[in-house]
Motif scaffolding. Structure first.
Motif, short mmCIF file in Angstrom:
data_model
loop_
_atom_site.label_atom_id
_atom_site.label_comp_id
_atom_site.label_asym_id
_atom_site.label_seq_id
_atom_site.Cartn_x
_atom_site.Cartn_y
_atom_site.Cartn_z
N ALA A 46 34.42 35.60 35.54
CA ALA A 46 35.28 34.49 35.10
C ALA A 46 34.65 33.16 35.54
CB ALA A 46 36.68 34.65 35.68
N GLU A 47 34.13 33.14 36.77
CA GLU A 47 33.48 31.91 37.27
C GLU A 47 32.28 31.55 36.41
OE1 GLU A 47 34.07 29.33 39.26
OE2 GLU A 47 36.00 30.35 39.20
N ARG A 48 31.50 32.58 36.06
CA ARG A 48 30.30 32.32 35.23
C ARG A 48 30.73 31.75 33.87
NH1 ARG A 48 25.87 36.66 32.82
NH2 ARG A 48 24.99 35.13 31.38
N ALA A 49 31.79 32.34 33.30
CA ALA A 49 32.26 31.87 31.99
C ALA A 49 32.80 30.45 32.10
CB ALA A 49 33.34 32.81 31.46
N ARG A 50 33.43 30.16 33.23
CA ARG A 50 34.04 28.84 33.45
C ARG A 50 32.98 27.75 33.67
NH1 ARG A 50 37.64 30.82 37.14
NH2 ARG A 50 39.08 31.53 35.54
N SER A 51 31.80 28.18 34.10
CA SER A 51 30.75 27.21 34.46
C SER A 51 30.23 26.43 33.26
CB SER A 51 29.58 27.94 35.12
OG SER A 51 28.89 28.67 34.12
N ASP A 111 42.28 34.64 31.24
CA ASP A 111 42.54 33.22 31.36
C ASP A 111 42.34 32.60 29.98
OD1 ASP A 111 42.32 30.49 31.74
OD2 ASP A 111 41.13 30.64 33.58
N ILE A 112 43.37 31.94 29.49
CA ILE A 112 43.31 31.39 28.12
C ILE A 112 42.08 30.49 27.93
CG2 ILE A 112 44.51 29.93 26.43
CD1 ILE A 112 47.13 30.78 27.74
N GLU A 113 41.76 29.76 29.00
CA GLU A 113 40.61 28.84 28.92
C GLU A 113 39.31 29.54 28.58
OE1 GLU A 113 41.02 25.51 29.47
OE2 GLU A 113 43.15 26.02 29.53
N LEU A 114 39.25 30.84 28.89
CA LEU A 114 37.97 31.56 28.72
C LEU A 114 37.88 32.33 27.41
CD1 LEU A 114 37.67 33.07 32.34
CD2 LEU A 114 36.80 30.88 31.47
N MET A 115 38.93 32.27 26.62
CA MET A 115 39.01 33.17 25.46
C MET A 115 38.02 32.85 24.34
SD MET A 115 41.06 35.57 26.32
CE MET A 115 40.41 35.42 27.97
N ASP A 116 37.41 31.66 24.39
CA ASP A 116 36.37 31.39 23.38
C ASP A 116 35.03 31.97 23.82
OD1 ASP A 116 36.26 29.63 25.49
OD2 ASP A 116 35.45 27.98 24.30
N ARG A 117 34.96 32.44 25.06
CA ARG A 117 33.70 33.03 25.57
C ARG A 117 33.84 34.53 25.85
NH1 ARG A 117 34.14 28.34 29.54
NH2 ARG A 117 35.83 27.97 28.09
N LEU A 118 35.05 34.93 26.27
CA LEU A 118 35.31 36.35 26.54
C LEU A 118 36.33 36.82 25.51
CD1 LEU A 118 35.64 36.15 30.45
CD2 LEU A 118 33.59 36.69 29.11
N HIS A 119 35.91 37.66 24.58
CA HIS A 119 36.79 38.09 23.50
C HIS A 119 37.36 39.46 23.86
CE1 HIS A 119 34.61 34.83 21.68
NE2 HIS A 119 33.47 35.49 21.88
#
Ligand code: COA
Length: 448
Positions: A56-61, A83-91
């Protein structure tokens, strides 16, 4: 980073060296994951919390990654990536939705934020290796043994097949993860990276047994013969049933999900596995999720083994035992005998899991019994779970169900005609809905 203590003095030193070489902080382990591809997660208690937090941290970076994340029954250990914020990177792609998925869907106000992949659980190991190749698997395992093997512990399901097939295997070693016998061991040579994190293993809270559970549980228990081999499905009722079988003799377990109710059955002396035709003397499962007592029970216990879902849930394997009994639940059934076990309010609530696998296996088994048990109403008695006709997705066609049980009775749909089954289903409904159901049955020309 924690450093694991190799407790056994006689460990193979080459394997210890390999372990040490692959041991790294979780941030470094997840940095090895390619930017694009398919990543699978361990199921329920086998989700790896430290690896998920690091991913999650890597995706958030802000790094430009796009990963398809595949899993079944997500639980707290994998929560960091929900985490909704990450949904464009983690499907997210789930085969069986859980509270965690439902919470995220609600938060996002968008049901399609998680993609559901319908499939029978017994087919999932093949689907996850042949049709969707997993580039990476991240999973919690028990400490390495002296032969260099990690046990997948509470999980086997798709995990053992994916672990052996994927290109990159990241394991999170946790000394609290039970070590389980059977076919679930993964060798250190297959592992790409190891992290250590010894937090308590996630538990499925015990659900209090209600009065209705008691009525339904007793009804089913009375029908289950001694020497039966049981599968208890997910949900309140199947687990409650175990409570009423403690006076049975020589029961066996061959189940998809091993739950906390099994321990009481074992301690009462009712569970011996003595008369099974396959895996005699062993309790076998493909996934385990319950309380600490259950995890202590399965740890290092030679009478408990886990196997992949492609074996445990294969209807032909299930049917090798005589008197195979499956107990599952449903969201609603209709007057035709059709079943919805997975849709609530017009959208996916859970999944079909292994319900069909065990229902058809039980029918094929000599003396086998398949039960679908549910309360006759939902939402404080305002909604009938027996409806004229299911308006939506079917988990089972009308050909599949055998015994149907509610607090109002029990009936066997096998061999029943259209009019007989409509009347039998109305008998199982709450009295407040019976007149309406009969009227609809007449309107649909099911009964005269
Ligand atoms: N109409 C509207 N809402 C309904 C409903 C219906 N017919 N049936 C259930 N619901 C609601 C309940 O009110 C509850 O809502 P709440 O959480 O807001 O109270 C929710 O749906 C869950 O129902 P509940 O009866 O508590 O579910 P459960 O935890 O006992 O699980 C199944 C029941 C059917 C969902 C579950 O057994 C399942 O997913 N089965 C399919 C897969 C399976 O059996 N696999 C077998 C091997 S594990």
């Amino acid at each position: 980073m924690f450093v694991i203590t190799f407790r056994r003095m006689n460990m193979n030193l080459d394997f210890c060296a390999e372990y040490t070489k692959k041991l790294m902080p979780q941030e470094k382990a997840v940095s090895l994951i390619p930017k694009r591809g398919n990543l699978a997660l361990g199921l329920a208690a086998n989700g790896p919390p430290a690896l998920c937090a690091a991913l999650a941290e890597r995706a958030r970076s802000g790094e430009n990654i796009s990963l398809n994340v595949h899993y079944q029954v997500a639980a707290a250990p994998v929560a960091p990536i929900f985490d909704i914020e990450l949904m464009d990177r983690l499907h997210l792609h789930s085969n069986f939705l859980s509270d965690l998925d439902r919470k995220l869907m609600k938060e996002a106000g968008n049901l399609s934020i998680i993609d559901h992949t319908p499939c029978y659980l017994w087919q999932l190991p093949r689907i996850y290796t042949e049709y969707i190749h997993m580039d990476v698997l991240m999973i919690t395992v028990s400490p390495m043994d002296r032969h260099g093997y990690f046990s997948l512990g509470t999980s086997n399901d798709y995990s053992s097949s994916v672990a052996r097939d994927c290109d990159m295997l990241l394991v999170e070693v946790n000394e609290n993860m039970p070590r389980v016998f059977g076919d679930n061991q993964i060798h250190v040579s297959k592992v790409t990276a190891i992290v250590e994190n010894h937090q308590p293993i996630n538990e499925l809270p015990d659900r209090p047994v209600t009065q209705l559970d008691e009525v339904i549980g007793r009804r089913i228990a009375e029908m289950v013969p001694d020497r039966a081999t049981l599968q208890l499905g997910i949900g309140g009722i199947p687990n409650a049933c175990a409570k009423f079988m403690t006076d049975h003799k020589d029961l066996g377990i061959h189940t998809e999900m091993l739950t906390s109710g099994i321990v009481g059955l074992y301690e009462s002396g009712a569970l011996t596995n003595k008369y099974k035709e396959i895996h005699r003397h062993k309790t076998v499962f493909t996934l385990c999720w319950g309380n600490k007592r259950l995890y202590e029970f399965i740890h290092d216990n030679p009478s408990v083994e886990s196997y992949p879902a492609s074996h445990i849930n294969d209807p032909y394997i299930i049917a090798m035992n005589d008197r195979a009994v499956s107990i599952n639940s449903a969201v609603e059934m209709d007057l035709f005998g059709q079943v919805n076990s997975e849709f609530v309010g017009g959208h996916e609530f859970s999944g079909v899991g292994g319900q069909r696998d065990f229902m058809s296996g039980a029918f094929r088994s000599k003396g086998g019994l398949a039960f679908l048990a549910f309360y006759s109403t939902a939402k404080n008695g305002t909604i009938s779970k027996i409806v004229p006709r299911i308006d939506g997705i079917l988990s089972e066609t009308r050909m599949e169900p055998m015994w149907v049980v509610t607090e109002h009775g029990i009936c066997n749909l096998k061999g029943k005609s259209i009019s007989e089954r409509a009347l039998a289903m109305i008998d199982l409904a709450d009295p407040r809905f019976k007149d309406d159901l009969l009227r609809e049955a007449k309107r649909m020309n099911l009964v005269r």
